[in-house]
Design an enzyme around this catalytic site. Structure first.
Site, PDB file in Angstrom:
ATOM      1  N   TYR A 157       0.833  -1.220   0.000  1.00 18.62           N
ATOM      2  CA  TYR A 157       0.000   0.000   0.000  1.00 18.62           C
ATOM      3  C   TYR A 157       0.865   1.267   0.000  1.00 18.62           C
ATOM      4  CZ  TYR A 157      -3.902   3.005   1.550  1.00 18.62           C
ATOM      5  OH  TYR A 157      -4.862   3.986   1.669  1.00 18.62           O
ATOM      6  N   LYS A 161       1.061   4.075  -2.934  1.00 19.33           N
ATOM      7  CA  LYS A 161       0.704   5.474  -2.681  1.00 19.33           C
ATOM      8  C   LYS A 161       1.889   6.407  -2.941  1.00 19.33           C
ATOM      9  CE  LYS A 161      -3.618   4.846  -1.545  1.00 19.33           C
ATOM     10  NZ  LYS A 161      -4.697   5.317  -2.440  1.00 19.33           N
TER      11      LYS A 161
HETATM   12  P1  NAP Z   1     -13.373   1.873   0.929  1.00 24.01           P
HETATM   13  O1  NAP Z   1     -14.433   2.355   1.866  1.00 24.01           O
HETATM   14  O2  NAP Z   1     -12.848   0.492   1.045  1.00 24.01           O
HETATM   15  O3  NAP Z   1     -13.880   2.148  -0.575  1.00 24.01           O
HETATM   16  C1  NAP Z   1     -13.053   1.836  -1.670  1.00 24.01           C
HETATM   17  C2  NAP Z   1     -13.828   2.046  -2.949  1.00 24.01           C
HETATM   18  O4  NAP Z   1     -12.978   1.660  -4.061  1.00 24.01           O
HETATM   19  C3  NAP Z   1     -15.069   1.155  -3.029  1.00 24.01           C
HETATM   20  O5  NAP Z   1     -16.097   1.884  -3.660  1.00 24.01           O
HETATM   21  C4  NAP Z   1     -14.586   0.004  -3.908  1.00 24.01           C
HETATM   22  O6  NAP Z   1     -15.616  -0.644  -4.628  1.00 24.01           O
HETATM   23  C5  NAP Z   1     -13.698   0.751  -4.882  1.00 24.01           C
HETATM   24  N1  NAP Z   1     -12.812  -0.134  -5.632  1.00 24.01           N
HETATM   25  C6  NAP Z   1     -11.913  -1.018  -5.126  1.00 24.01           C
HETATM   26  N2  NAP Z   1     -11.274  -1.664  -6.126  1.00 24.01           N
HETATM   27  C7  NAP Z   1     -11.787  -1.157  -7.286  1.00 24.01           C
HETATM   28  C8  NAP Z   1     -11.544  -1.410  -8.666  1.00 24.01           C
HETATM   29  N3  NAP Z   1     -10.625  -2.310  -9.059  1.00 24.01           N
HETATM   30  N4  NAP Z   1     -12.251  -0.725  -9.598  1.00 24.01           N
HETATM   31  C9  NAP Z   1     -13.183   0.187  -9.215  1.00 24.01           C
HETATM   32  N5  NAP Z   1     -13.468   0.472  -7.930  1.00 24.01           N
HETATM   33  C10 NAP Z   1     -12.777  -0.197  -6.985  1.00 24.01           C
HETATM   34  O7  NAP Z   1     -12.079   2.796   1.024  1.00 24.01           O
HETATM   35  P2  NAP Z   1     -11.916   4.335   1.479  1.00 24.01           P
HETATM   36  O8  NAP Z   1     -11.423   4.333   2.868  1.00 24.01           O
HETATM   37  O9  NAP Z   1     -13.105   5.135   1.094  1.00 24.01           O
HETATM   38  O10 NAP Z   1     -10.669   4.733   0.548  1.00 24.01           O
HETATM   39  C11 NAP Z   1     -10.799   5.512  -0.640  1.00 24.01           C
HETATM   40  C12 NAP Z   1      -9.410   5.945  -1.070  1.00 24.01           C
HETATM   41  O11 NAP Z   1      -8.813   6.713  -0.030  1.00 24.01           O
HETATM   42  C13 NAP Z   1      -8.461   4.785  -1.352  1.00 24.01           C
HETATM   43  O12 NAP Z   1      -7.610   5.117  -2.434  1.00 24.01           O
HETATM   44  C14 NAP Z   1      -7.660   4.691  -0.071  1.00 24.01           C
HETATM   45  O13 NAP Z   1      -6.411   4.088  -0.283  1.00 24.01           O
HETATM   46  C15 NAP Z   1      -7.549   6.159   0.274  1.00 24.01           C
HETATM   47  N6  NAP Z   1      -7.234   6.417   1.694  1.00 24.01           N
HETATM   48  C16 NAP Z   1      -8.064   6.005   2.694  1.00 24.01           C
HETATM   49  C17 NAP Z   1      -7.724   6.281   4.023  1.00 24.01           C
HETATM   50  C18 NAP Z   1      -8.588   5.863   5.178  1.00 24.01           C
HETATM   51  O14 NAP Z   1      -8.155   6.037   6.331  1.00 24.01           O
HETATM   52  N7  NAP Z   1      -9.790   5.326   4.965  1.00 24.01           N
HETATM   53  C19 NAP Z   1      -6.537   6.965   4.299  1.00 24.01           C
HETATM   54  C20 NAP Z   1      -5.717   7.367   3.256  1.00 24.01           C
HETATM   55  C21 NAP Z   1      -6.084   7.103   1.952  1.00 24.01           C
HETATM   56  P3  NAP Z   1     -16.432  -1.908  -3.941  1.00 24.01           P
HETATM   57  O15 NAP Z   1     -17.467  -1.271  -3.071  1.00 24.01           O
HETATM   58  O16 NAP Z   1     -16.991  -2.636  -5.096  1.00 24.01           O
HETATM   59  O17 NAP Z   1     -15.421  -2.709  -3.173  1.00 24.01           O
END
Ligand code: NAP
Length: 250
Positions: A157, A161
């Site tokens: 990861y 990133k």
């Molecule tokens: P999440 O709740 O797990 O949601 C991830 C989303 O990405 C879901 O809608 C998922 O679809 C979709 N997805 C995954 N693989 C995909 C693919 N191959 N093609 C199209 N869509 C896909 O994650 P989140 O926490 O909202 O994270 C969103 C972004 O923020 C990510 O890039 C993550 O790395 C980044 N981020 C998150 C955090 C945190 O603390 N949460 C911190 C830093 C960065 P499905 O519903 O079908 O699985």
């Protein structure tokens, strides 16, 4: 906020979490939003479209697995033909497959690099062809603070990133002369399904590392993304904005 009204914005992985919050916020600022979802999981994406429409906004759902190059090209074509243009791309789709490095499988390494880094490249390349012709466009990539500082248990990861941050800067340099901007945000720990699996003791420990003493919300991220995507940020490109409540002070 200026400069999102009348624009078309594509948000990848917008069926839930941070992506859904970004889609809702961009629509509230006047953009027509293309809500991307992983094929087969349309119901959640249609819920997001419904939330936007019931607030008076415009949105439609588009299926594509961001790890599939041809599907990304198809999705961009469909967005342009059904919504009229593509002015903003938010590369948000992401997954985690955490584990200490010596125990991390080849599959877990490859899956995270493929979704979180290669997917950003596939969508950016497809969208850039449209934006270059229009001589305007804004791309916002969702990186992470662990792409800057690393994190034990997240080799795949953090590498993906960090790659997104390099790709953001290269995209900014390659396309600035075509009227396009590209920036990244680096969220800290945000309350979503991705972090819900963290044990309570780990969450409490994290709060101790955050000057503001709380995890962030998806809306905290969405408002910064909306700014970077808008014409209010018209002289900002190649930057990485940490959204972490004061966890890193780089
Ligand atoms: P999440 O709740 O797990 O949601 C991830 C989303 O990405 C879901 O809608 C998922 O679809 C979709 N997805 C995954 N693989 C995909 C693919 N191959 N093609 C199209 N869509 C896909 O994650 P989140 O926490 O909202 O994270 C969103 C972004 O923020 C990510 O890039 C993550 O790395 C980044 N981020 C998150 C955090 C945190 O603390 N949460 C911190 C830093 C960065 P499905 O519903 O079908 O699985």
């Amino acid at each position: 906020m200026n400069g999102l009204a009348g624009k078309v914005a594509l948000v990848t992985g917008a069926s839930r979490g941070i992506g859904a919050a970004i889609a809702v916020r961009l629509a509230a600022e006047g953009a027509t939003v293309a809500v991307n979802y992983y094929p087969g999981f349309e119901a959640d994406a249609q819920d997001v479209v419904g939330r936007i429409e019931s607030a008076g906004g415009r949105a439609a759902a588009f299926a594509a697995d961001v790890t599939d190059s041809a599907a990304c090209v198809r999705m961009v074509d469909e967005v342009v033909s059904s919504l009229g243009s593509l002015d903003v791309l938010v590369n948000n789709a992401g997954i985690t497959r955490d584990g200490l490095m010596v125990r991390m499988s080849d599959e877990d390494w490859a899956a995270v690099i493929s979704t979180n880094l290669t997917g950003v490249f596939f969508c950016t390349r497809a969208a850039a062809k449209v934006m270059m012709k229009a001589r305007t466009g804004a791309i916002v990539n969702i990186a992470s603070v662990v792409g800057i500082g690393g994190n034990a248990g997240q080799a795949n990861y953090s590498a993906a990133k960090a790659g997104v941050i390099g790709l953001t800067k290269t995209t900014a340099r390659e396309f600035a002369s075509r009227g396009m901007r590209c920036n990244a945000v680096a969220p800290g720990f945000i309350e979503t399904d991705m972090t819900a699996k963290l044990p309570e003791a780990v969450r409490e420990g994290l709060k101790g590392q955050i000057a503001m003493g709380r995890l962030g919300s998806a809306d905290d991220v969405a408002s910064c993304v909306a700014f970077l995507a808008s014409d209010d940020a018209s002289y900002v490109t190649g930057q990485v904005l940490a959204i972490d409540g004061g966890m890193t002070f780089a």
